[in-house]
Scaffold this motif. Structure first.
Motif, PDB file in Angstrom:
ATOM      1  N   TRP A 144       6.257  -5.283   1.518  1.00  0.00           N
ATOM      2  CA  TRP A 144       6.365  -3.924   1.341  1.00  0.00           C
ATOM      3  C   TRP A 144       7.744  -3.346   0.870  1.00  0.00           C
ATOM      4  O   TRP A 144       7.735  -2.659  -0.013  1.00  0.00           O
ATOM      5  CB  TRP A 144       5.511  -2.994   2.202  1.00  0.00           C
ATOM      6  CG  TRP A 144       5.369  -1.657   1.792  1.00  0.00           C
ATOM      7  CD1 TRP A 144       4.784  -1.275   0.675  1.00  0.00           C
ATOM      8  CD2 TRP A 144       5.388  -0.598   2.643  1.00  0.00           C
ATOM      9  NE1 TRP A 144       4.572   0.157   0.586  1.00  0.00           N
ATOM     10  CE2 TRP A 144       5.244   0.606   1.910  1.00  0.00           C
ATOM     11  CE3 TRP A 144       6.236  -0.323   3.919  1.00  0.00           C
ATOM     12  CZ2 TRP A 144       5.315   1.788   2.332  1.00  0.00           C
ATOM     13  CZ3 TRP A 144       6.197   0.883   4.321  1.00  0.00           C
ATOM     14  CH2 TRP A 144       5.871   1.986   3.573  1.00  0.00           C
ATOM     15  N   ALA A 145       8.575  -3.610   1.833  1.00  0.00           N
ATOM     16  CA  ALA A 145       9.777  -2.979   1.716  1.00  0.00           C
ATOM     17  C   ALA A 145      10.697  -3.765   0.269  1.00  0.00           C
ATOM     18  O   ALA A 145      11.346  -2.784  -0.173  1.00  0.00           O
ATOM     19  CB  ALA A 145      10.629  -3.491   2.825  1.00  0.00           C
ATOM     20  N   ASP A 146      10.223  -4.768   0.047  1.00  0.00           N
ATOM     21  CA  ASP A 146      10.824  -5.468  -1.257  1.00  0.00           C
ATOM     22  C   ASP A 146      10.074  -4.743  -2.385  1.00  0.00           C
ATOM     23  O   ASP A 146      10.599  -4.358  -3.191  1.00  0.00           O
ATOM     24  CB  ASP A 146      10.828  -6.961  -1.209  1.00  0.00           C
ATOM     25  CG  ASP A 146      11.076  -7.591  -2.752  1.00  0.00           C
ATOM     26  OD1 ASP A 146      12.225  -7.344  -2.773  1.00  0.00           O
ATOM     27  OD2 ASP A 146      10.366  -8.084  -3.371  1.00  0.00           O
TER      28      ASP A 146
ATOM     29  N   SER B 194      16.232  -8.820   3.810  1.00  0.00           N
ATOM     30  CA  SER B 194      16.164  -7.556   3.097  1.00  0.00           C
ATOM     31  C   SER B 194      17.688  -7.613   2.590  1.00  0.00           C
ATOM     32  O   SER B 194      18.650  -7.652   3.283  1.00  0.00           O
ATOM     33  CB  SER B 194      15.986  -6.428   4.032  1.00  0.00           C
ATOM     34  OG  SER B 194      16.219  -5.087   3.010  1.00  0.00           O
ATOM     35  N   PRO B 195      18.088  -7.632   1.172  1.00  0.00           N
ATOM     36  CA  PRO B 195      17.240  -7.841   0.102  1.00  0.00           C
ATOM     37  C   PRO B 195      16.244  -9.066   0.204  1.00  0.00           C
ATOM     38  O   PRO B 195      16.952 -10.296   0.635  1.00  0.00           O
ATOM     39  CB  PRO B 195      18.010  -7.658  -1.136  1.00  0.00           C
ATOM     40  CG  PRO B 195      19.424  -7.941  -0.715  1.00  0.00           C
ATOM     41  CD  PRO B 195      19.365  -7.567   0.614  1.00  0.00           C
ATOM     42  N   ALA B 196      15.206  -9.250  -0.355  1.00  0.00           N
ATOM     43  CA  ALA B 196      14.466 -10.684  -0.323  1.00  0.00           C
ATOM     44  C   ALA B 196      15.022 -11.548  -1.269  1.00  0.00           C
ATOM     45  O   ALA B 196      15.689 -11.220  -2.456  1.00  0.00           O
ATOM     46  CB  ALA B 196      12.910 -10.465  -0.902  1.00  0.00           C
ATOM     47  N   GLN B 197      15.192 -12.899  -0.792  1.00  0.00           N
ATOM     48  CA  GLN B 197      16.153 -13.649  -1.441  1.00  0.00           C
ATOM     49  C   GLN B 197      15.017 -14.700  -2.564  1.00  0.00           C
ATOM     50  O   GLN B 197      14.114 -14.980  -2.013  1.00  0.00           O
ATOM     51  CB  GLN B 197      16.855 -14.729  -0.586  1.00  0.00           C
ATOM     52  CG  GLN B 197      17.784 -14.023   0.360  1.00  0.00           C
ATOM     53  CD  GLN B 197      18.681 -13.209  -0.247  1.00  0.00           C
ATOM     54  OE1 GLN B 197      19.712 -14.045  -0.963  1.00  0.00           O
ATOM     55  NE2 GLN B 197      18.834 -12.004  -0.405  1.00  0.00           N
ATOM     56  N   PRO B 198      15.795 -15.039  -3.281  1.00  0.00           N
ATOM     57  CA  PRO B 198      15.175 -15.885  -4.461  1.00  0.00           C
ATOM     58  C   PRO B 198      14.585 -17.496  -3.483  1.00  0.00           C
ATOM     59  O   PRO B 198      15.535 -17.967  -2.833  1.00  0.00           O
ATOM     60  CB  PRO B 198      15.920 -16.396  -5.491  1.00  0.00           C
ATOM     61  CG  PRO B 198      16.909 -15.142  -5.732  1.00  0.00           C
ATOM     62  CD  PRO B 198      16.891 -14.677  -4.015  1.00  0.00           C
ATOM     63  N   LEU B 199      13.441 -17.900  -3.807  1.00  0.00           N
ATOM     64  CA  LEU B 199      12.818 -18.877  -2.861  1.00  0.00           C
ATOM     65  C   LEU B 199      12.582 -18.477  -1.447  1.00  0.00           C
ATOM     66  O   LEU B 199      12.487 -19.646  -0.816  1.00  0.00           O
ATOM     67  CB  LEU B 199      13.743 -20.011  -3.320  1.00  0.00           C
ATOM     68  CG  LEU B 199      13.692 -20.863  -4.748  1.00  0.00           C
ATOM     69  CD1 LEU B 199      14.441 -22.056  -4.819  1.00  0.00           C
ATOM     70  CD2 LEU B 199      12.232 -20.698  -5.222  1.00  0.00           C
ATOM     71  N   GLY B 200      13.002 -17.474  -1.152  1.00  0.00           N
ATOM     72  CA  GLY B 200      12.424 -17.280   0.251  1.00  0.00           C
ATOM     73  C   GLY B 200      11.004 -16.826   0.288  1.00  0.00           C
ATOM     74  O   GLY B 200      10.209 -16.670  -0.582  1.00  0.00           O
ATOM     75  N   PRO B 201      10.398 -16.636   1.421  1.00  0.00           N
ATOM     76  CA  PRO B 201       8.929 -16.452   1.602  1.00  0.00           C
ATOM     77  C   PRO B 201       8.306 -15.209   0.859  1.00  0.00           C
ATOM     78  O   PRO B 201       7.370 -15.564   0.305  1.00  0.00           O
ATOM     79  CB  PRO B 201       8.870 -16.086   3.202  1.00  0.00           C
ATOM     80  CG  PRO B 201      10.120 -15.833   3.875  1.00  0.00           C
ATOM     81  CD  PRO B 201      11.135 -16.482   2.783  1.00  0.00           C
TER      82      PRO B 201
ATOM     83  N   GLN C 237      14.309  -1.207  -8.106  1.00  0.00           N
ATOM     84  CA  GLN C 237      14.659  -2.275  -8.988  1.00  0.00           C
ATOM     85  C   GLN C 237      15.940  -2.821  -9.187  1.00  0.00           C
ATOM     86  O   GLN C 237      16.247  -4.004  -9.037  1.00  0.00           O
ATOM     87  CB  GLN C 237      14.065  -2.182 -10.405  1.00  0.00           C
ATOM     88  CG  GLN C 237      13.740  -3.511 -11.144  1.00  0.00           C
ATOM     89  CD  GLN C 237      12.991  -4.400 -10.489  1.00  0.00           C
ATOM     90  OE1 GLN C 237      11.920  -3.906  -9.888  1.00  0.00           O
ATOM     91  NE2 GLN C 237      13.442  -5.631 -10.740  1.00  0.00           N
ATOM     92  N   SER C 238      16.879  -1.980  -9.175  1.00  0.00           N
ATOM     93  CA  SER C 238      18.329  -2.409  -9.129  1.00  0.00           C
ATOM     94  C   SER C 238      18.853  -2.842  -7.679  1.00  0.00           C
ATOM     95  O   SER C 238      19.954  -3.867  -8.061  1.00  0.00           O
ATOM     96  CB  SER C 238      19.116  -0.957  -9.381  1.00  0.00           C
ATOM     97  OG  SER C 238      19.211  -0.180  -8.364  1.00  0.00           O
TER      98      SER C 238
END
Length: 524
Positions: free
Chosen positions: A160-162, A443-450, A167-168
């Protein structure tokens, strides 16, 4: 030969074939679930990514204003008229995308509509967690710290937080939030079912569940699809349990798919509909520097710390204790995630080659993901286990799978572990270092993270909404239909390589005999 004449028609044919080949390569590259600019190992770690739930939550609550009153983000009017109006708008939007986007419905990013639910289902529950937080003193009936238990099931917060972040400030390219329902591929329901279960009085929680159920099922988008395109996080087996049967068509985000009937009823969960998400690890990541220091010093063969007696499939634990206790190079400890528990588990896992991950009350536990982020090769003894993102990840590269039947044979398990070559152990350790990124919420969510792989798995197609309006059957259309099934094909292929079909006594929701772990041969 210099100056040799090449006929113009031949030149055009060569150019045409080159362009056609390039186009096909571009198409395959675009459709691959793991191909993105962010997939490069050089972009694995981004500075200032926060993986602590408590720290991230504090920052989130301090910087996100709570809505002043309960809100309802749907239009008011006659339900039938609202549903018809939405249906017409959805049809128009999908037809526009079908004829303008050559990769629809497989193109990324997925478009997700996030419901603006009343604060009592969202912000108020996060504040309840923060105000009542006690590290280890508030325990469940079996001795587990309540707030730490909530933390390891906090996938609802991280997703949800992501999704609602500006968007920036987001890094993921696989999903984007849309604010018009007709533009959405999927609908996300941000109800914190685990916090409410553990921190509210029983009857108060059930009342809140009923209110949430009514709110969700009153939405025109829900009524239009019967909930099939809605995502509901129910990551703890007790989450939303009293009303789950009314939302069984929705996509559930689960920790596993126990089919014994203890947690989920027949027909409620299955792989083609739902998604398995990893627990949030309890232990700290052993990063590259840590691994370089600990791997040469791993002098313990096998480690386990946890409850030694459990119910259901977890009865295997007492048998393993009887078989392994006192063996040279084996450490079996009774313990919880309570005071001192995290430190003891972290020390034990970082000095061991293999970490035992047996079934407990449920087929899965956070222990598997603790082992992965600790660089300890998981030894999985859980016949009914379903794994997160298995359509994308091959767990045989990082874990050992042993059947319950083989594991309790006298002397068999230790002989099996001691027979694994140092070269293969080193290879699996290297793979663990690469795979750990896929299990770290941040946070922030990482590429290829869950958080990213959730949406890549949500492309899996099948009979869900992803192929619902693919009405043309030229060669590109057939390619897209097949591509929509690829992740499911990979999931079931990898799953079949670690289970024996038809060995479980109880039927699954599909009324066919279920599975038992196949003690897999070593895969290089």
């Amino acid at each position: 030969m210099p100056g040799k004449y090449i006929p113009r028609s031949k030149s055009r044919t060569t150019l045409f074939l080159f362009l056609l080949s390039f186009s096909l390569l571009f198409l395959l590259f675009s459709l691959s679930p793991l191909r993105s600019p962010s997939a490069s190992p050089a972009h694995f770690h981004v500075a200032n990514a926060e993986t602590s739930f408590l720290v991230s939550l504090d920052h989130f609550l301090a910087n996100t204003p709570t809505p002043p009153s309960s809100s309802d983000d749907t239009a008011h009017g006659e339900q039938h008229d609202l549903i018809t109006k939405l249906d017409d708008a959805v049809y128009g939007s999908e037809m526009d995308r079908l004829y303008s986007d050559p990769y629809y419905p497989l193109s990324l990013p997925l478009r997700v509509y996030v419901y603006d639910m009343p604060p009592k289902f969202t912000y108020d529950l996060l504040w309840l967690f923060k105000r009542t937080y006690q590290d280890t003193s508030n325990l469940t009936s079996n001795g587990s710290p309540v707030h730490r238990l909530i933390e390891q099931h906090s996938i609802d917060y991280w997703l949800w937080a992501d999704l609602i972040a500006p968007q920036s400030k987001r890094l993921l390219n696989s999903v984007v939030r849309v604010h018009r329902q007709e533009e959405a591929d999927l609908f996300y329901v941000p109800f914190f079912t685990t916090i409410s279960f553990f921190l509210m009085e029983k009857q108060q929680c059930k009342a809140l569940y009923r209110e949430a159920l009514k709110w969700i099922t009153d939405q025109p988008a829900w009524k239009r699809s019967g909930g099939r395109d809605h995502i509901i996080p129910v990551h703890h087996p007790w989450s939303f349990k009293s009303v789950r049967k009314f939302v069984k068509n929705a996509i559930w985000l689960l920790p596993d798919m126990d089919s014994t009937g203890n947690w989920y009823k027949p027909g409620q969960v299955f792989l083609e509909k739902d998604l398995i998400l990893p627990y949030v690890p309890n232990l700290d990541l052993c990063d590259a520097r840590c691994l370089s220091e600990t791997n040469p010093k791993r002098n313990m063969l096998l480690f386990f710390r946890g409850r030694l007696k459990r119910n259901a499939g977890g009865k295997i634990r007492s048998k393993l204790v009887a078989e392994l206790s006192g063996a040279d190079g084996v450490s079996i400890e009774e313990g919880t995630a309570g005071e001192g528990g995290k430190e003891a588990a972290q020390i034990g896992m970082r000095k061991s080659l293999f970490c035992l991950s047996p079934a407990g009350d449920t087929p899965s536990s956070a222990r598997l993901f603790d082992a992965i982020v600790s660089g300890c090769i998981p030894l999985i003894i859980s016949d009914e286990l379903e794994l997160p993102f298995e359509g994308i990840l091959d767990y045989r590269k990082i874990a050992l799978f042993v059947s319950s039947y083989d594991a309790v044979k006298p002397g068999w398990l230790l002989k099996y572990l001691k027979g694994i070559t140092p070269a293969h152990i080193k290879e699996m350790q290297q793979n663990l270092a690469k795979y750990s990124r896929h299990f770290l919420y941040s946070s922030p969510a990482q590429p290829l993270g869950p958080e990213d792989l959730v949406w890549k798995m949500s492309e899996k197609g099948g009979d869900q909404t992803m192929l619902r309006y693919l009405l043309y059957y030229d060669s590109l259309g057939l390619v897209l239909q097949m591509a929509g099934k690829l992740v499911n094909i990979k999931l079931h292929t990898r799953r079949s390589q670690r289970v024996v079909e038809g060995s479980r006594r109880l039927c699954t929701c599909e009324c066919r005999p279920a599975n038992m772990t196949n003690t897999a041969s070593i895969v290089s």
